[in-house]
Design a protein around this motif. Structure first.
Motif, PDB file in Angstrom:
ATOM      1  N   GLU A   1      19.284  38.176  20.558  1.00 42.56           N
ATOM      2  CA  GLU A   1      18.887  36.903  21.160  1.00 42.56           C
ATOM      3  C   GLU A   1      20.091  35.970  21.322  1.00 42.56           C
ATOM      4  O   GLU A   1      20.224  35.270  22.328  1.00 42.56           O
ATOM      5  N   THR A   2      20.957  35.967  20.330  1.00 43.06           N
ATOM      6  CA  THR A   2      22.160  35.144  20.405  1.00 43.06           C
ATOM      7  C   THR A   2      23.045  35.583  21.570  1.00 43.06           C
ATOM      8  O   THR A   2      23.571  34.753  22.327  1.00 43.06           O
ATOM      9  N   LEU A   3      23.211  36.899  21.723  1.00 40.09           N
ATOM     10  CA  LEU A   3      24.016  37.416  22.824  1.00 40.09           C
ATOM     11  C   LEU A   3      23.394  37.060  24.170  1.00 40.09           C
ATOM     12  O   LEU A   3      24.082  36.615  25.092  1.00 40.09           O
ATOM     13  N   LEU A   4      22.079  37.247  24.298  1.00 34.03           N
ATOM     14  CA  LEU A   4      21.413  36.932  25.556  1.00 34.03           C
ATOM     15  C   LEU A   4      21.517  35.442  25.890  1.00 34.03           C
ATOM     16  O   LEU A   4      21.693  35.072  27.053  1.00 34.03           O
ATOM     17  N   THR A   5      21.424  34.601  24.885  1.00 33.99           N
ATOM     18  CA  THR A   5      21.589  33.165  25.101  1.00 33.99           C
ATOM     19  C   THR A   5      22.994  32.858  25.605  1.00 33.99           C
ATOM     20  O   THR A   5      23.183  32.069  26.532  1.00 33.99           O
ATOM     21  N   ALA A   6      23.984  33.501  25.000  1.00 34.74           N
ATOM     22  CA  ALA A   6      25.373  33.280  25.403  1.00 34.74           C
ATOM     23  C   ALA A   6      25.632  33.797  26.818  1.00 34.74           C
ATOM     24  O   ALA A   6      26.373  33.174  27.590  1.00 34.74           O
ATOM     25  N   LEU A   7      25.015  34.912  27.182  1.00 38.74           N
ATOM     26  CA  LEU A   7      25.148  35.422  28.541  1.00 38.74           C
ATOM     27  C   LEU A   7      24.494  34.468  29.539  1.00 38.74           C
ATOM     28  O   LEU A   7      25.039  34.188  30.614  1.00 38.74           O
ATOM     29  N   GLY A   8      23.321  33.974  29.182  1.00 41.82           N
ATOM     30  CA  GLY A   8      22.613  33.059  30.073  1.00 41.82           C
ATOM     31  C   GLY A   8      23.328  31.743  30.272  1.00 41.82           C
ATOM     32  O   GLY A   8      23.297  31.162  31.369  1.00 41.82           O
ATOM     33  N   SER A   9      23.997  31.274  29.237  1.00 47.47           N
ATOM     34  CA  SER A   9      24.705  29.989  29.333  1.00 47.47           C
ATOM     35  C   SER A   9      26.096  30.123  29.930  1.00 47.47           C
ATOM     36  O   SER A   9      26.732  29.122  30.273  1.00 47.47           O
ATOM     37  N   GLY A  10      26.567  31.368  30.044  1.00 50.10           N
ATOM     38  CA  GLY A  10      27.924  31.579  30.527  1.00 50.10           C
ATOM     39  C   GLY A  10      28.972  31.541  29.435  1.00 50.10           C
ATOM     40  O   GLY A  10      30.164  31.675  29.727  1.00 50.10           O
ATOM     41  N   ASP A  11      28.558  31.363  28.179  1.00 44.43           N
ATOM     42  CA  ASP A  11      29.527  31.377  27.087  1.00 44.43           C
ATOM     43  C   ASP A  11      30.130  32.765  26.893  1.00 44.43           C
ATOM     44  O   ASP A  11      31.236  32.897  26.353  1.00 44.43           O
ATOM     45  N   VAL A  12      29.399  33.800  27.303  1.00 49.91           N
ATOM     46  CA  VAL A  12      29.920  35.162  27.336  1.00 49.91           C
ATOM     47  C   VAL A  12      29.861  35.638  28.780  1.00 49.91           C
ATOM     48  O   VAL A  12      28.828  35.530  29.442  1.00 49.91           O
ATOM     49  N   GLU A  13      30.974  36.139  29.281  1.00 46.90           N
ATOM     50  CA  GLU A  13      31.092  36.588  30.662  1.00 46.90           C
ATOM     51  C   GLU A  13      31.167  38.114  30.702  1.00 46.90           C
ATOM     52  O   GLU A  13      31.780  38.746  29.835  1.00 46.90           O
ATOM     53  N   ILE A  14      30.510  38.703  31.701  1.00 47.91           N
ATOM     54  CA  ILE A  14      30.603  40.145  31.925  1.00 47.91           C
ATOM     55  C   ILE A  14      31.631  40.390  33.019  1.00 47.91           C
ATOM     56  O   ILE A  14      31.499  39.879  34.136  1.00 47.91           O
ATOM     57  N   ILE A  15      32.654  41.164  32.706  1.00 49.08           N
ATOM     58  CA  ILE A  15      33.726  41.471  33.650  1.00 49.08           C
ATOM     59  C   ILE A  15      33.651  42.954  34.002  1.00 49.08           C
ATOM     60  O   ILE A  15      33.620  43.815  33.116  1.00 49.08           O
ATOM     61  N   ASP A  16      33.610  43.245  35.290  1.00 45.43           N
ATOM     62  CA  ASP A  16      33.558  44.627  35.764  1.00 45.43           C
ATOM     63  C   ASP A  16      34.981  45.190  35.791  1.00 45.43           C
ATOM     64  O   ASP A  16      35.848  44.666  36.494  1.00 45.43           O
ATOM     65  N   LEU A  17      35.203  46.260  35.046  1.00 44.15           N
ATOM     66  CA  LEU A  17      36.519  46.898  34.989  1.00 44.15           C
ATOM     67  C   LEU A  17      36.612  48.113  35.898  1.00 44.15           C
ATOM     68  O   LEU A  17      37.596  48.848  35.858  1.00 44.15           O
ATOM     69  N   THR A  18      35.587  48.334  36.734  1.00 46.20           N
ATOM     70  CA  THR A  18      35.467  49.538  37.544  1.00 46.20           C
ATOM     71  C   THR A  18      36.096  49.351  38.915  1.00 46.20           C
ATOM     72  O   THR A  18      35.819  48.369  39.608  1.00 46.20           O
ATOM     73  N   SER A  19      36.903  50.307  39.334  1.00 46.19           N
ATOM     74  CA  SER A  19      37.451  50.291  40.682  1.00 46.19           C
ATOM     75  C   SER A  19      36.396  50.747  41.683  1.00 46.19           C
ATOM     76  O   SER A  19      35.532  51.563  41.354  1.00 46.19           O
ATOM     77  N   PRO A  20      36.452  50.267  42.930  1.00 42.38           N
ATOM     78  CA  PRO A  20      35.481  50.703  43.936  1.00 42.38           C
ATOM     79  C   PRO A  20      35.552  52.216  44.150  1.00 42.38           C
ATOM     80  O   PRO A  20      36.638  52.810  44.126  1.00 42.38           O
ATOM     81  N   LEU A  21      34.385  52.825  44.364  1.00 38.69           N
ATOM     82  CA  LEU A  21      34.310  54.265  44.597  1.00 38.69           C
ATOM     83  C   LEU A  21      33.950  54.484  46.063  1.00 38.69           C
ATOM     84  O   LEU A  21      32.835  54.184  46.496  1.00 38.69           O
ATOM     85  N   ALA A  22      34.910  54.988  46.838  1.00 43.19           N
ATOM     86  CA  ALA A  22      34.756  55.143  48.283  1.00 43.19           C
ATOM     87  C   ALA A  22      35.578  56.353  48.719  1.00 43.19           C
ATOM     88  O   ALA A  22      36.370  56.895  47.940  1.00 43.19           O
ATOM     89  N   PRO A  23      35.401  56.799  49.962  1.00 42.27           N
ATOM     90  CA  PRO A  23      36.241  57.912  50.442  1.00 42.27           C
ATOM     91  C   PRO A  23      37.730  57.639  50.317  1.00 42.27           C
ATOM     92  O   PRO A  23      38.531  58.574  50.195  1.00 42.27           O
ATOM     93  N   GLU A  24      38.120  56.358  50.334  1.00 39.77           N
ATOM     94  CA  GLU A  24      39.543  56.001  50.247  1.00 39.77           C
ATOM     95  C   GLU A  24      40.057  55.929  48.818  1.00 39.77           C
ATOM     96  O   GLU A  24      41.259  55.743  48.599  1.00 39.77           O
ATOM     97  N   THR A  25      39.171  56.046  47.837  1.00 37.15           N
ATOM     98  CA  THR A  25      39.595  55.947  46.436  1.00 37.15           C
ATOM     99  C   THR A  25      40.600  57.044  46.113  1.00 37.15           C
ATOM    100  O   THR A  25      40.321  58.228  46.327  1.00 37.15           O
ATOM    101  N   PRO A  26      41.790  56.709  45.608  1.00 43.20           N
ATOM    102  CA  PRO A  26      42.782  57.744  45.286  1.00 43.20           C
ATOM    103  C   PRO A  26      42.280  58.685  44.197  1.00 43.20           C
ATOM    104  O   PRO A  26      41.624  58.266  43.242  1.00 43.20           O
ATOM    105  N   ILE A  27      42.560  59.965  44.376  1.00 48.70           N
ATOM    106  CA  ILE A  27      42.213  60.972  43.376  1.00 48.70           C
ATOM    107  C   ILE A  27      43.463  61.767  43.017  1.00 48.70           C
ATOM    108  O   ILE A  27      44.448  61.773  43.755  1.00 48.70           O
ATOM    109  N   LEU A  28      43.396  62.456  41.892  1.00 49.96           N
ATOM    110  CA  LEU A  28      44.528  63.255  41.437  1.00 49.96           C
ATOM    111  C   LEU A  28      44.790  64.399  42.414  1.00 49.96           C
ATOM    112  O   LEU A  28      43.864  65.085  42.837  1.00 49.96           O
ATOM    113  N   GLN A  29      46.049  64.591  42.765  1.00 46.43           N
ATOM    114  CA  GLN A  29      46.454  65.672  43.652  1.00 46.43           C
ATOM    115  C   GLN A  29      47.388  66.613  42.901  1.00 46.43           C
ATOM    116  O   GLN A  29      48.539  66.277  42.642  1.00 46.43           O
ATOM    117  N   LEU A  30      46.877  67.783  42.527  1.00 41.43           N
ATOM    118  CA  LEU A  30      47.689  68.770  41.828  1.00 41.43           C
ATOM    119  C   LEU A  30      48.448  69.632  42.831  1.00 41.43           C
ATOM    120  O   LEU A  30      47.938  69.930  43.920  1.00 41.43           O
TER     121      LEU A  30
END
Length: 260
Positions: free
Chosen positions: A9-38
């Motif tokens: 409940e404390t975490l949800l309250t903090a998320l709702g108030s903006g005291d805790v922020e969710i940051i997306d660390l994920t790069s976009p996934l698209a045909p142009e996304t670089p992949i490993l080339q062996l």
């Protein structure tokens, strides 16, 4: 937290108030996304693509959906132990305990060093110096290696930074990989296409982060972004791979929870 308020409940309250922020660390996934080339003769994974099944047409008048074509190790993805020879008898991605995928995030910032030398390698002394300043890595932490490389994450040539000798991207030395494998971390995250340095194929053993960490039941996550928005300590990471049965890895959505 009051005596009647739960931690959730404390975490949800903090998320709702903006005291805790969710940051997306994920790069976009698209045909142009670089992949490993062996290099030859090794086989390569495929780039991501979508195949239309229906698009509000005769094949499906009320719905749109696609088939996804991609490899396990495309874009921001998790490496499971069975991905590497040293961990082949270990866990596939569906068998990794959820508790290992949520934990403290520790960020080590070496953007200046990588700007000066794209082949920069983390050594044991870098980990020890960081801990002398910030304290020990928490048990079960994910160590995130900030390099600034995510600025290339939709430019395949710049992302690989390759010449005749192969890719030139930052990573970890053999001694550094051994040090991490003996630590209490759950995983190691990078902004580059793989958890090893671009020149790691010439090391002994080759690709030492894969070899030592995956062999020690630790996990990798690649192609992260927005690490500059995280503090050195105090954030929480959530790594969400698909539970592919027998999978050696999976594209993943990765979030950080950060107190403002």
């Amino acid at each position: 937290m009051t005596s009647t308020e739960t931690a959730i409940e404390t975490l949800l309250t903090a998320l709702g108030s903006g005291d805790v922020e969710i940051i997306d660390l994920t790069s976009p996934l698209a045909p142009e996304t670089p992949i490993l080339q062996l290099p030859p003769p090794f086989a390569n994974t495929i780039a991501m693509s979508l195949e239309k099944v229906s698009d509000f047409d005769d094949d499906g008048p009320f719905w749109g959906w696609n088939n996804i074509h991609t490899g396990e190790h495309t874009g921001t993805h998790l490496d499971a132990p069975v991905h590497w020879a040293s961990g082949r008898d270990g866990k596939s991605v569906d068998r990794i305990e959820p508790a290992r995928l949520v934990g403290p995030a520790v960020v080590m910032d070496f953007t200046a060093e990588v700007e000066a030398n794209p082949d920069f390698l983390l050594e044991p002394e870098h980990f020890e110096a960081w801990q002398a300043e910030h304290g020990a890595f928490p048990e079960g932490a994910w160590l995130l290696f900030r390099t600034g490389w995510s600025r290339y994450n939709m430019d395949a040539a710049a992302f690989a930074n390759a010449d005749d000798s192969g890719p030139h991207t930052p990573g970890v030395s053999v001694a550094g990989a051994e040090w991490l494998a003996a630590s209490g971390i759950s995983g190691f995250g990078v902004e580059t296409v793989g958890i090893d340095a671009g020149q790691a194929g010439a090391m002994e053993p080759p690709f030492p982060v894969h070899y030592h960490l995956l062999g020690a039941d630790k996990y990798g996550i690649t192609s992260l972004q927005n690490l500059d928005r995280l503090p050195s300590t105090g954030a929480m990471i959530v790594v969400s791979p698909l539970p592919i049965v027998g999978g050696t890895g999976s594209p993943s959505r990765v979030f950080a929870l950060v107190a403002k």
